[in-house]
Design a protein around this motif. Structure first.
Motif, PDB file in Angstrom:
ATOM      1  N   GLU A 187      30.883 -81.448  35.033  1.00  0.00           N
ATOM      2  CA  GLU A 187      30.524 -82.869  35.097  1.00  0.00           C
ATOM      3  C   GLU A 187      31.706 -83.796  34.812  1.00  0.00           C
ATOM      4  N   ASP A 188      32.845 -83.200  34.474  1.00  0.00           N
ATOM      5  CA  ASP A 188      34.080 -83.970  34.313  1.00  0.00           C
ATOM      6  C   ASP A 188      35.225 -83.131  34.865  1.00  0.00           C
ATOM      7  N   VAL A 189      35.169 -82.844  36.167  1.00  0.00           N
ATOM      8  CA  VAL A 189      36.123 -81.945  36.807  1.00  0.00           C
ATOM      9  C   VAL A 189      37.519 -82.575  36.797  1.00  0.00           C
ATOM     10  N   PRO A 190      38.525 -81.826  36.350  1.00  0.00           N
ATOM     11  CA  PRO A 190      39.889 -82.370  36.372  1.00  0.00           C
ATOM     12  C   PRO A 190      40.318 -82.702  37.803  1.00  0.00           C
ATOM     13  N   ARG A 191      41.170 -83.701  37.920  1.00  0.00           N
ATOM     14  CA  ARG A 191      41.678 -84.090  39.235  1.00  0.00           C
ATOM     15  C   ARG A 191      42.390 -82.905  39.891  1.00  0.00           C
ATOM     16  N   GLY A 192      42.093 -82.698  41.142  1.00  0.00           N
ATOM     17  CA  GLY A 192      42.727 -81.612  41.877  1.00  0.00           C
ATOM     18  C   GLY A 192      41.989 -80.289  41.804  1.00  0.00           C
ATOM     19  N   VAL A 193      40.891 -80.239  41.049  1.00  0.00           N
ATOM     20  CA  VAL A 193      40.096 -79.007  40.928  1.00  0.00           C
ATOM     21  C   VAL A 193      38.823 -79.159  41.749  1.00  0.00           C
ATOM     22  N   HIS A 194      38.512 -78.153  42.535  1.00  0.00           N
ATOM     23  CA  HIS A 194      37.292 -78.152  43.342  1.00  0.00           C
ATOM     24  C   HIS A 194      36.456 -76.941  42.929  1.00  0.00           C
ATOM     25  N   VAL A 195      35.296 -77.195  42.341  1.00  0.00           N
ATOM     26  CA  VAL A 195      34.422 -76.129  41.855  1.00  0.00           C
ATOM     27  C   VAL A 195      33.308 -75.889  42.870  1.00  0.00           C
ATOM     28  N   ASN A 196      33.202 -74.653  43.338  1.00  0.00           N
ATOM     29  CA  ASN A 196      32.174 -74.260  44.296  1.00  0.00           C
ATOM     30  C   ASN A 196      31.185 -73.314  43.635  1.00  0.00           C
ATOM     31  N   GLN A 236      19.938 -79.855  40.345  1.00  0.00           N
ATOM     32  CA  GLN A 236      20.051 -81.308  40.284  1.00  0.00           C
ATOM     33  C   GLN A 236      21.343 -81.732  39.586  1.00  0.00           C
ATOM     34  N   ARG A 237      21.718 -81.033  38.515  1.00  0.00           N
ATOM     35  CA  ARG A 237      22.944 -81.390  37.800  1.00  0.00           C
ATOM     36  C   ARG A 237      24.185 -81.094  38.651  1.00  0.00           C
ATOM     37  N   ILE A 238      24.130 -80.016  39.411  1.00  0.00           N
ATOM     38  CA  ILE A 238      25.268 -79.690  40.274  1.00  0.00           C
ATOM     39  C   ILE A 238      25.426 -80.726  41.378  1.00  0.00           C
ATOM     40  N   TYR A 239      24.313 -81.129  41.986  1.00  0.00           N
ATOM     41  CA  TYR A 239      24.385 -82.145  43.046  1.00  0.00           C
ATOM     42  C   TYR A 239      24.858 -83.491  42.490  1.00  0.00           C
ATOM     43  N   ALA A 240      24.430 -83.819  41.277  1.00  0.00           N
ATOM     44  CA  ALA A 240      24.879 -85.063  40.648  1.00  0.00           C
ATOM     45  C   ALA A 240      26.377 -84.999  40.343  1.00  0.00           C
ATOM     46  N   ALA A 241      26.828 -83.833  39.885  1.00  0.00           N
ATOM     47  CA  ALA A 241      28.252 -83.648  39.595  1.00  0.00           C
ATOM     48  C   ALA A 241      29.079 -83.717  40.876  1.00  0.00           C
ATOM     49  N   GLU A 242      28.474 -83.272  41.975  1.00  0.00           N
ATOM     50  CA  GLU A 242      29.164 -83.321  43.268  1.00  0.00           C
ATOM     51  C   GLU A 242      29.496 -84.757  43.659  1.00  0.00           C
ATOM     52  N   GLU A 243      28.550 -85.644  43.468  1.00  0.00           N
ATOM     53  CA  GLU A 243      28.771 -87.052  43.807  1.00  0.00           C
ATOM     54  C   GLU A 243      29.805 -87.684  42.870  1.00  0.00           C
ATOM     55  N   LEU A 244      29.724 -87.366  41.579  1.00  0.00           N
ATOM     56  CA  LEU A 244      30.641 -87.938  40.604  1.00  0.00           C
ATOM     57  C   LEU A 244      32.070 -87.444  40.826  1.00  0.00           C
ATOM     58  N   ALA A 245      32.212 -86.160  41.101  1.00  0.00           N
ATOM     59  CA  ALA A 245      33.544 -85.579  41.269  1.00  0.00           C
ATOM     60  C   ALA A 245      34.265 -86.183  42.461  1.00  0.00           C
ATOM     61  N   ALA A 246      33.540 -86.468  43.524  1.00  0.00           N
ATOM     62  CA  ALA A 246      34.153 -87.058  44.717  1.00  0.00           C
ATOM     63  C   ALA A 246      34.769 -88.416  44.395  1.00  0.00           C
ATOM     64  N   GLU A 247      34.170 -89.125  43.457  1.00  0.00           N
ATOM     65  CA  GLU A 247      34.686 -90.443  43.071  1.00  0.00           C
ATOM     66  C   GLU A 247      35.902 -90.335  42.158  1.00  0.00           C
ATOM     67  N   GLU A 248      36.025 -89.189  41.442  1.00  0.00           N
ATOM     68  CA  GLU A 248      37.082 -89.047  40.439  1.00  0.00           C
ATOM     69  C   GLU A 248      38.271 -88.220  40.927  1.00  0.00           C
TER      70      GLU A 248
END
Length: 388
Positions: A313-322, A339-351
Motif C-alpha cells: 500500500e506504499d510501494v517504493p518508486r520504481g517497484v512493481h508488485v504483481n 479489494q485491498r490489492i485493487y485499491a493499492a493498484e490505483e494508489l501505486a499508479a499515482e505514486e
C-alpha cells in the motif's frame, strides 16, 4: 571426466577466489552441452551449492568453454572446506548469450537477473525446468534459484534463529550481495512470495530500479489455508515431524500421507525432499530428509503472522508488485484481500510504483507444475524489452 577435473584444477587470481577454467579445446559430451546444470561429483557437499552452472542453448558450439567459479571467497580461503557453508545453496541458470561471472570477470556489468524462491517444504529444484525454459527464450538473462534456510542443500547451514520471513529475506539479500548481482525481477511462490516482499521492505540496495516483484499465490497478510478436507501446511509439518528421519521407501511415505488424509499431489511433492542414503552397516538403500523441520515449523508460523500490507500500500518508486492467484488455490483469497490489492493498484499508479493482479487459470497452488505454460506467458512480460 572426474579424473581429468581432479588433476587439472587451475587457480585464477580473482580477489582470493578460486575458479576452474577448462581448456578451450576440451569437448564435452552431449549430456554436458544441454541446458541442464553441470554435475560436479568431485566437490565436497560444503562447496557444491556455491558453484555457478551456466544454462546452455541446444544450438551451442561444441567447443564452447564451460567456466565455473566458487563465489564464497571466505570459504575459498579457508583450509577447512568441509565445515557447513555460510552461503545459501543456489543454481545460476544463464542464457546462452550471458558471458559473466561474479568472480571470473568483474569488469563486465552483471546481466539482467531474476531470483526465484520456493515455498515451505520446497527447494530450488522446483524451479529448475521452468528456469531453463526462460533461459532459452531470453538468452541474455540469468536466473538465480535459491534453497532457502532450513530447506534443501541450505539445511546444513549454521543459521541462527529466529527463522522468520524477515531473516529469510535477509539471507537472500546477502547472497545477491555476495554474488555482486542486482536483481531486476523477484519471483516468490507461497512463503517465498512474502519473502520477496520483505526483501523490498528491507533494502533499497541491492535491488534495481525498476524492479518487478511477483508474489505467486500468496497474500501480504493473513494466511487462509484450505478448509475442511483440504491440505493444511501446519498439519502437514506436524505429521512429518512424527516420521523417522530415515525411511526405507518413498512409497511408504506417500501411502502414510494418503492414509492421513493428505492429497496425492501433496504426498508426491513431499517425498521430493527425500535423498537416497546408504548406511555403513548395510548396503541396502534408504532415504533421509534434507530439510530442518523444526526450523521450517518456525518459518511457517512466521509466514502466518507476518503482515506486509504496508509494502503493497506504499510501494517504493520504481517497484512493481504483481500478485498471481491460482484459480484453484490451496489458500483462500478473501474478498478483503482482492479489494485491498485493487485499491493499492490505483494508489501505486499515482505514486510512481505499480501493483497488479493476475489470475492463472487451470492451476492449483503449485502454479509452476499445474500450468507452466500459462505461468510462462504471464511472467514473460517481465523479461521483454529490458536493455542489457
Amino acid at each position: 571426466m572426474k579424473m581429468w577435473a581432479m588433476s587439472n584444477l587451475a587457480t585464477c587470481g580473482h580477489g582470493g577466489s578460486l575458479s576452474l577454467c577448462f581448456p578451450e579445446n576440451l569437448k564435452f559430451s552431449s549430456a554436458l552441452r544441454t541446458n541442464s546444470r553441470v554435475s560436479l561429483p568431485f566437490l565436497s557437499d560444503a562447496c557444491r551449492g556455491s558453484w555457478l552452472a551456466r544454462g546452455r542453448s541446444r544450438r551451442m558450439d561444441k567447443d564452447h568453454i564451460v567456466r565455473m567459479a566458487l563465489v564464497d571467497e571466505r570459504l575459498a580461503r579457508t583450509k577447512d572446506v568441509a565445515k557447513p557453508p555460510e552461503i545459501l545453496a543456489y543454481d545460476l541458470v544463464q542464457g546462452a548469450l550471458v558471458r559473466w561471472s561474479s568472480v571470473a570477470d568483474r569488469s563486465l556489468p552483471d546481466p539482467p537477473t531474476a531470483v526465484f524462491l520456493h515455498g515451505i517444504l520446497g527447494s530450488r529444484k522446483n524451479w529448475g525446468t521452468f528456469a531453463q525454459r526462460l533461459a532459452q527464450e531470453f538468452p541474455t538473462w540469468q536466473f538465480l534459484l535459491v534453497d532457502l534456510r532450513c530447506h534443501g542443500d541450505s539445511a546444513s547451514m549454521t543459521k541462527r534463529g529466529p527463522h522468520t520471513v524477515a531473516s529469510t529475506a535477509l539471507d537472500v539479500l546477502k547472497l545477491v550481495r555476495q554474488l555482486r548481482i542486482t536483481p531486476r525481477v523477484l519471483v516468490g511462490h507461497s512463503f517465498g512470495g512474502k519473502v520477496v516482499l520483505s526483501m523490498v521492505e528491507q533494502a533499497a540496495k541491492p535491488l534495481a530500479r525498476p524492479v518487478r516483484v511477483w508474489v505467486l499465490d500468496a497474500t501480504p497478510g493473513k494466511v487462509r489455508p484450505g478448509g475442511d478436507g483440504e491440505d493444511h501446511p501446519a498439519e502437514l509439518i506436524s505429521f512429518l515431524s512424527k516420521l523417522p528421519k530415515e525411511v526405507s521407501s518413498k512409497r511408504h511415505i506417500i501411502n502414510a500421507l494418503l492414509q492421513e488424509g493428505f492429497s496425492k499431489d501433496v504426498a508426491q511433492w513431499v517425498v521430493t525432499n527425500l535423498r537416497p542414503t546408504t548406511t555403513s552397516s548395510s548396503s541396502s538403500l534408504s532415504f533421509s530428509w534434507v530439510f530442518d523441520l523444526k526450523g521450517i515449523s518456525e518459518m511457517y508460523q512466521s509466514y502466518e503472522e507476518t503482515n506486509l500490507w504496508k509494502v503493497v500500500e506504499d510501494v517504493p518508486r520504481g517497484v512493481h508488485v504483481n500478485f498471481l492467484k491460482a484459480e484453484r488455490s490451496l489458500h483462500r483469497w478473501a474478498l478483503e484481500d482482492l479489494q485491498r490489492i485493487y485499491a493499492a493498484e490505483e494508489l501505486a499508479a499515482e505514486e510512481g510504483g505499480g501493483v497488479e493482479m493476475h489470475v492463472l487459470e487451470d492451476a492449483g497452488h503449485w502454479v509452476h507444475a499445474d500450468n507452466p505454460d500459462g505461468l510462462f506467458r504471464i511472467l514473460s512480460s517481465s523479461f521483454q524489452g529490458v536493455k542489457t
